[in-house]
Design a protein around this motif. Sequence first.
Motif, PDB file in Angstrom:
ATOM      1  N   LEU A 282      -7.129  16.938   4.595  1.00  0.00           N
ATOM      2  CA  LEU A 282      -7.647  15.409   4.696  1.00  0.00           C
ATOM      3  C   LEU A 282      -7.473  14.525   5.967  1.00  0.00           C
ATOM      4  O   LEU A 282      -7.684  13.282   6.065  1.00  0.00           O
ATOM      5  N   GLY A 283      -7.607  15.612   7.014  1.00  0.00           N
ATOM      6  CA  GLY A 283      -7.482  15.049   8.305  1.00  0.00           C
ATOM      7  C   GLY A 283      -8.369  13.818   8.625  1.00  0.00           C
ATOM      8  O   GLY A 283      -7.946  12.825   9.457  1.00  0.00           O
ATOM      9  N   SER A 284      -9.699  13.907   8.194  1.00  0.00           N
ATOM     10  CA  SER A 284     -10.642  12.850   8.329  1.00  0.00           C
ATOM     11  C   SER A 284     -10.933  12.045   7.166  1.00  0.00           C
ATOM     12  O   SER A 284     -11.927  11.116   7.226  1.00  0.00           O
ATOM     13  N   ALA A 285     -10.278  12.124   6.071  1.00  0.00           N
ATOM     14  CA  ALA A 285     -10.256  11.850   4.700  1.00  0.00           C
ATOM     15  C   ALA A 285     -10.174  10.270   4.502  1.00  0.00           C
ATOM     16  O   ALA A 285      -9.386   9.963   3.699  1.00  0.00           O
ATOM     17  N   SER A 286     -10.972   9.183   5.196  1.00  0.00           N
ATOM     18  CA  SER A 286     -10.826   8.036   4.845  1.00  0.00           C
ATOM     19  C   SER A 286     -12.472   7.638   4.682  1.00  0.00           C
ATOM     20  O   SER A 286     -13.341   8.238   5.171  1.00  0.00           O
ATOM     21  N   HIS A 287     -12.664   6.537   3.839  1.00  0.00           N
ATOM     22  CA  HIS A 287     -13.945   6.013   3.464  1.00  0.00           C
ATOM     23  C   HIS A 287     -14.732   5.671   5.042  1.00  0.00           C
ATOM     24  O   HIS A 287     -15.821   6.199   5.195  1.00  0.00           O
TER      25      HIS A 287
END
Length: 323
Positions: A282-287
């Motif tokens: 989830l390293g890049s996992a923001s909206h």
Amino acid sequence: MTKADILVLGGVRPSSREALESDFNCHFASDAAETGAIAADVAGRIRGIARGTHVHAGRALLERFPKLEIFSNFGVGYDGIDLDYCAARGIVVTNTPDVLTEEVADTTLGLLLNTVRELSAAERYLRAGRWETDGAYPLSKATLRNRTIGILGLGRIGLAIARRLDAMQVPVVYHGRRERPGVGYRYYRELKSMIEAVDTLIIVVPGSAETANLIDAGMLKALGPDGILINVGRGSVVDEPALIEALASRTILAAGLDVFANEPSVPEALISLDNVVLLPHLGSASHHTRDAMGQLMVDNLKAWFATGVPLTPVPETPVRQAR
Ligand code: NAP
Ligand code: 8YV
């Protein structure tokens, strides 16, 4: 103007799908098997691919599309695409660098602090009611104080991680294939020498044939019994069975992992260990960041079909870069 036919491979965000459908004649395949079911006349018209998730794009898949010009990847890492084949056919490959750098660096610092100070385990302890019954959570075995961090891959994300560690007054050194000019961190030409000199290793190199199993049993032994390994690069960089053995035998102290050898499958032997923090890639996992990545994936296709110049081609692709 006729819209170009493109293949949308794997899942994409709704905003990307909308943007793709407004500019292109889209065909969809959720995995490699579904690409095989695309009718030959449709496959023969496909000029671009937008890959949303990590669907392996080997030669067999790419060969189905004789008119393919561009492969636009969602993600800065583009392992799993047959680059030699793309280069031989003159297919442009693009990725999504920069827009995710700070997000992934934030996640890495979170994972590092969590691993060093056992935050997930402490929260599980509280939620189990053990603070009231058993007293305070035990002091953490490790601390960031007096640690030296070795970064394997001082690229865009590695440098953003190093900047954060500077603010925390934690010394940083690094290894890559080349010394990076203009940075103040000590460079180690030999990976093993760097690992012997540090007690904390952060992996942020791409997955490739060159980096596969770079961190093996010998490297883990060199990291030592106080050693902490953080991997946000790719699971393939670490020999996973050797890591499990090193954690179980306390050859190293702990690990924090955001990436795995065979995602989304994570070995039970890893899950059952108490000295590892596990995150589901989830390293890049923001909206916010995934929207920016999706936009860049779309914009690379739009730029290619409008001007013949992609925005962010990968270095292996022999085309001019617009910026
Ligand atoms: P980048 O700017 O290209 O940096 C990659 C670094 O790795 C460079 O410093 C490069 O240095 C080094 N490197 C490459 N091959 C190497 C090798 N064989 N041996 C030693 N060093 C090597 O890329 P980035 O934007 O920082 O992204 C790095 C990687 O992070 C991606 O490829 C991806 O796998 C991973 N990532 C993970 C997540 C996540 O969610 N966990 C999110 C984004 C990215 P030299 O060229 O000098 O060797
Ligand atoms: C994404 C990544 O999760 O950019 C990368 O290389 O690993 C992540 O940002 C991934 O590419 C999307 O599936």
